[in-house]
Motif scaffolding. Sequence first.
Motif, short mmCIF file in Angstrom:
data_model
loop_
_atom_site.label_atom_id
_atom_site.label_comp_id
_atom_site.label_asym_id
_atom_site.label_seq_id
_atom_site.Cartn_x
_atom_site.Cartn_y
_atom_site.Cartn_z
N GLN A 177 1.17 -1.05 -0.03
CA GLN A 177 -0.26 -0.09 -0.11
C GLN A 177 0.44 1.28 -0.22
O GLN A 177 0.47 2.33 -0.46
CB GLN A 177 -0.86 -0.17 1.32
N VAL A 178 2.33 0.74 0.90
CA VAL A 178 2.89 2.14 0.93
C VAL A 178 3.79 2.62 -0.75
O VAL A 178 3.61 3.73 -0.86
CB VAL A 178 3.64 2.56 2.04
N GLU A 179 4.03 1.39 -1.11
CA GLU A 179 5.17 1.37 -1.95
C GLU A 179 4.13 1.72 -3.46
O GLU A 179 4.97 2.32 -4.55
CB GLU A 179 5.70 0.48 -2.38
N SER A 180 2.66 1.56 -3.45
CA SER A 180 2.22 1.69 -4.56
C SER A 180 0.62 1.76 -5.26
O SER A 180 0.27 1.76 -5.77
CB SER A 180 3.07 0.15 -6.06
N ARG B 281 -0.02 -3.00 -9.49
CA ARG B 281 1.46 -4.03 -9.55
C ARG B 281 1.83 -3.77 -10.73
O ARG B 281 3.01 -3.68 -10.96
CB ARG B 281 0.53 -5.41 -9.45
N LEU B 282 1.38 -2.25 -12.22
CA LEU B 282 1.82 -1.59 -13.04
C LEU B 282 3.39 -0.62 -12.27
O LEU B 282 3.44 0.14 -13.37
CB LEU B 282 1.76 -1.49 -13.92
N ALA B 283 3.23 -0.11 -11.43
CA ALA B 283 3.39 0.76 -10.88
C ALA B 283 5.18 1.47 -10.87
O ALA B 283 5.73 0.28 -10.98
CB ALA B 283 3.78 1.15 -9.24
N ARG B 284 5.57 2.39 -11.18
CA ARG B 284 6.90 2.81 -12.11
C ARG B 284 7.18 4.24 -11.17
O ARG B 284 6.35 4.70 -11.21
CB ARG B 284 7.58 3.33 -13.46
N ASN B 285 8.56 3.65 -10.90
CA ASN B 285 9.17 5.22 -9.95
C ASN B 285 10.73 5.26 -10.21
O ASN B 285 10.77 4.42 -9.21
CB ASN B 285 8.79 5.15 -8.41
N GLN C 203 12.19 1.37 -9.48
CA GLN C 203 11.49 0.67 -9.26
C GLN C 203 10.42 0.51 -10.10
O GLN C 203 9.61 0.72 -10.15
CB GLN C 203 11.09 1.24 -7.77
N CYS C 204 9.98 -1.04 -9.59
CA CYS C 204 8.66 -1.50 -10.52
C CYS C 204 7.78 -2.27 -10.25
O CYS C 204 8.76 -2.80 -8.65
CB CYS C 204 9.27 -2.08 -11.62
N GLY C 205 6.46 -2.21 -9.83
CA GLY C 205 5.91 -3.53 -9.24
C GLY C 205 5.06 -2.81 -8.42
O GLY C 205 5.54 -2.26 -7.35
N ALA C 206 4.13 -3.51 -7.07
CA ALA C 206 3.64 -3.40 -6.12
C ALA C 206 4.70 -3.11 -4.93
O ALA C 206 3.80 -2.01 -4.45
CB ALA C 206 2.92 -4.81 -6.12
N MET C 207 6.07 -3.33 -4.95
CA MET C 207 6.29 -3.37 -3.95
C MET C 207 7.95 -3.03 -4.47
O MET C 207 8.60 -2.74 -3.88
CB MET C 207 7.34 -4.73 -3.46
N GLN C 208 7.09 -1.66 -5.72
CA GLN C 208 9.13 -1.50 -6.06
C GLN C 208 10.39 -1.95 -5.49
O GLN C 208 10.64 -1.45 -5.14
CB GLN C 208 8.25 0.66 -5.31
N ILE C 209 10.30 -3.12 -6.56
CA ILE C 209 12.04 -3.83 -6.61
C ILE C 209 12.51 -3.26 -7.26
O ILE C 209 12.27 -2.73 -8.60
CB ILE C 209 11.29 -5.35 -6.77
N LEU D 65 13.46 -9.43 -14.17
CA LEU D 65 12.55 -7.83 -13.54
C LEU D 65 11.57 -8.25 -13.77
O LEU D 65 10.65 -6.98 -13.50
CB LEU D 65 13.85 -6.73 -14.61
N ALA D 66 10.92 -8.92 -15.62
CA ALA D 66 9.36 -9.05 -15.49
C ALA D 66 8.95 -9.68 -14.29
O ALA D 66 7.66 -8.69 -14.50
CB ALA D 66 9.08 -9.46 -16.87
N ASP D 67 8.88 -10.16 -13.10
CA ASP D 67 8.83 -11.04 -11.86
C ASP D 67 8.37 -9.60 -11.17
O ASP D 67 7.87 -9.98 -10.36
CB ASP D 67 9.58 -12.00 -11.41
N ARG D 68 9.10 -8.47 -11.25
CA ARG D 68 8.21 -7.06 -9.94
C ARG D 68 7.65 -7.38 -10.55
O ARG D 68 6.56 -6.16 -9.54
CB ARG D 68 9.68 -6.14 -10.75
N PHE D 69 6.34 -7.23 -11.44
CA PHE D 69 5.37 -7.15 -11.75
C PHE D 69 4.54 -7.87 -11.95
O PHE D 69 3.07 -7.78 -12.09
CB PHE D 69 5.36 -6.57 -13.17
N ASN D 70 4.73 -8.63 -11.47
CA ASN D 70 3.85 -9.65 -10.84
C ASN D 70 3.64 -10.00 -9.00
O ASN D 70 4.79 -10.00 -8.72
CB ASN D 70 4.50 -11.13 -11.39
#
Length: 104
Positions: A6-9, A13-17, A20-26, A49-54
Amino acid sequence: MNAIIQVESGGNRLARNGNQCGAMQITPICVAECNKILQKRKSKLRYNLADRFNVQKSKEMFLLIQSYHNPGNDVEKAIRSWNGGAKYSVRGTQRYFEKVMSYL
């Protein structure tokens, strides 16, 4: 983990910063660290790297990092290290810690 998501994204699940990507901003460094841990444990599993969106794979990576760097499952350490890395400072992660705790 759900509070961190919730805090990260906000659960996106498609968030980008930046990198840093995904729901957990990995970050790519986090994926590489997961793969190093898996290699040390003689596992054939590897993340990309694509696994960050899962979301499920992101949670797996979080748990893997925690099992290696936080084997005592200290919740505060888990939250702070997710934000500030293994050598986090309490002062530098205080605001993040409070945000995550507000969701618990």
